[in-house]
Enzyme design. Structure first.
Site: not given
Ligand SMILES: C[S@@+](CC[C@H](N)C(=O)[O-])C[C@H]1O[C@@H](n2cnc3c(N)ncnc32)[C@H](O)[C@@H]1O
Length: 403
Positions: A355, A260
Site C-alpha cells: 500500500c 501479515y
Molecule cells: C495491510 S494489513 C493486511 C491484512 C490482510 N492481508 C488483508 O488483506 O486483509 C497488515 C496486517 O499486518 C498486521 N501486522 C502489522 N505488523 C505486523 C507484524 N510485525 N507481524 C505480524 N502482523 C503484523 C496488521 O495487524 C494487519 O492485520
C-alpha cells in the site's frame, strides 16, 4: 523583513513540474524545491507557502493561470487549499489520477530500487470514484462536529458529507463523545460505529451496530471485528486476492505462508488451489484478527493461524519449507530482515501486496540484492481521489525478468 518581502515569501508564481509521492507536484522557485498541492504538472499557478523546511517548501496552488487539460472542478467543496486533507486529487480527471499514480510507482521503483517498469498501468476498481470508502475515521472538533484534519495539521475541518465515503458512514452517523469516531459499512450489509479517545488509543467504545461485521470476499462470508484490518475499498479484497492467486499459480500440495495475514483473506483464496494437502500458515500479530482468522477458516483444517510478529516467527529455524509466500505488510513495508528471512527459504514465488510505493520499492531493492527479480507488477486505484495506490508484485528467483 519588510511587509512586502514577507508577502512575496508567502506567494510564489511557479510552473509546476512532475508529480511526486505524497499527493503533490514538484516545482522550483529561486533554486528551491517546492511541493505544490492542488496543482497538476505543466500548470502555471500562484501558490501560497504552507510550510518552510530546510531544503524545500510546501505550498498550495490558490490560483491557476494556465490549467492542465487534466484539471476538473473538484466535486467536493472541502477539497481546496486549507480544507480537508483527506483527498489529494479531487481536481484531476479519473484517468489522469491513475496516470499520476502510475508515474509515482514507476518513479519510486526507479529511484529506490533501480528498476524500470515502463508500461505500468494503474487499473480502476469497479464502483466509480465516489461513495466507495467503507471505513471512515472522523475527528470530533471542539464543538462536537465530525470532520477531518486539514493537510499536515491538527485543525479539524468539519464536514457535512464526505463524497468518497459510502452513504452509510456519513458524518450523520453521529457520536456521543470527543476524540475519534470510526464508522464501518461492510459488504455484508452491516454498519458499525465506535469511538476512540485518540487515533493512538487501541481501546474502542462501541456506539451503534454489531461488534463484528459481515464481509463478502473470496467466495466466502467473513465475520470481522469492526475495528480490525479489512480493505477500505469494497472491491479490493477480491481484486487483490485474484491478483495474488493468478500471479502465484498455486499447485496442489504446495506449502504457503500468508504473512501479515489479517483475518486470512489470501490464505482462503489460495486454499482451493493448493487443495487439502497444501498446508498454509497465516502469521498475524493482532490478537482479535488472529481469533477471527481461526474462526473464519475453521472449515479449512490445512490452514494454521499463528499469532506472532512476522520477523520473530521467521527467526525460528524450524520454519523451513515453503513454496509460496504472500506478504501484505503495513505501510512501513516488510523491511530487510523479513525479506531476507523469506528468501533464505527459497520459495518458488513471493507475492507482495503493497500500500506504500516507497516502502515497497525499498523492499524490492532487498529482493534484487538477494538475486531475486520483480517479474510482474500490477497496480490498482484502490483509493480514488487520494494519492494512495495499491500494488501487487511477483518475485521469483529463477524466472527471467520481463517486468
Ligand atoms: C495491510 S494489513 C493486511 C491484512 C490482510 N492481508 C488483508 O488483506 O486483509 C497488515 C496486517 O499486518 C498486521 N501486522 C502489522 N505488523 C505486523 C507484524 N510485525 N507481524 C505480524 N502482523 C503484523 C496488521 O495487524 C494487519 O492485520
Amino acid at each position: 523583513v519588510s511587509e512586502r518581502n514577507q508577502r512575496e515569501a508567502q506567494e510564489l508564481e511557479v510552473v509546476v513540474g512532475p508529480v511526486a509521492h505524497g499527493g503533490h507536484c514538484v516545482a522550483r522557485h529561486d533554486g528551491r524545491v517546492v511541493f505544490v498541492r492542488h496543482a497538476l504538472p505543466g500548470e502555471r499557478v500562484t501558490a501560497v507557502v504552507t510550510e518552510e523546511r530546510k531544503g524545500y517548501l510546501r505550498a498550495d496552488a490558490v490560483a491557476v493561470h494556465e490549467p492542465s487539460p487534466d484539471r476538473v472542478e473538484p466535486p467536493c467543496r472541502y477539497a481546496r487549499p486549507g480544507g480537508c486533507g483527506g483527498c489529494d486529487f479531487q481536481h484531476v480527471t479519473p484517468a489522469a489520477q491513475r496516470a499520476l499514480k502510475a508515474t509515482v510507482v514507476r518513479e519510486q521503483l526507479r529511484r529506490l530500487a533501480g528498476h524500470d517498469v515502463p508500461d505500468l498501468v494503474v487499473q480502476p476498481l469497479p464502483g466509480g470514484m465516489l461513495g466507495w470508502r467503507s471505513r471512515v475515521q472522523y475527528t470530533v472538533d471542539s464543538a462536537g462536529r465530525l470532520g477531518f484534519h486539514a493537510h499536515r495539521s491538527t485543525v479539524v475541518v468539519p464536514v457535512e458529507r464526505c463524497l468518497i465515503a459510502s452513504a452509510s458512514v456519513q458524518p450523520s452517523v453521529g457520536s456521543s463523545g470527543t476524540g475519534v469516531v470510526e464508522a464501518v459499512a461492510s459488504s455484508g450489509g452491516d454498519v458499525s460505529v465506535y469511538t476512540r479517545r485518540s487515533r493512538m488509543d487501541s481501546r474502542v467504545v462501541p456506539v451503534t451496530g454489531p461488534a463484528e461485521v459481515r464481509e463478502l470476499a473470496a467466495g466466502r462470508e467473513w465475520t470481522v471485528p469492526a475495528d480490525a484490518f479489512w480493505q477500505v475499498h469494497p472491491a479490493a479484497p477480491d481484486v487483490l486476492a485474484d491478483a495474488v492467486v493468478s500471479m502465484l499459480e498455486p499447485r496442489p500440495g504446495e506449502r504457503a505462508w500468508d504473512l501479515y495475514g489479517g483475518v486470512g483473506l489470501f490464505a482462503a483464496a489460495l486454499a482451493p488451489r493448493l487443495g487439502p494437502s497444501g498446508p498454509i500458515t497465516v502469521v498475524e500479530s493482532d490478537p482479535a484478527s488472529v481469533d477471527a482468522a481461526r474462526h473464519n477458516l475453521a472449515d479449512l483444517p490445512q490452514i494454521r493461524v499463528v499469532r506472532a510478529d512476522v520477523a520473530k516467527a521467521l527467526a525460528n529455524p524450524r520454519w523451513r519449507r515453503v513454496d509460496l509466500v504472500v506478504l501484505d505488510p503495513p505501510r512501513s513495508g516488510a523491511g530487510r530482515d523479513v525479506v531476507r528471512a523469506i528468501l533464505a527459504r527459497e520459495p518458488r514465488a513471493v507475492a507482495y501486496v503493497a500500500c506504500d510505493p516507497a516502502a515497497f520499492a525499498r523492499d524490492v531493492r532487498t529482493f534484487h540484492e538477494a538475486g531475486w527479480r520483480l517479474t510482474e507488477l500490477r497496480a490498482y486505484d484502490a483509493f480514488p481521489m487520494t494519492h494512495h495506490v495499491e500494488s501487487v508484485g511477483l518475485f521469483s528467483l529463477h524466472s527471467s525478468s520481463n517486468a
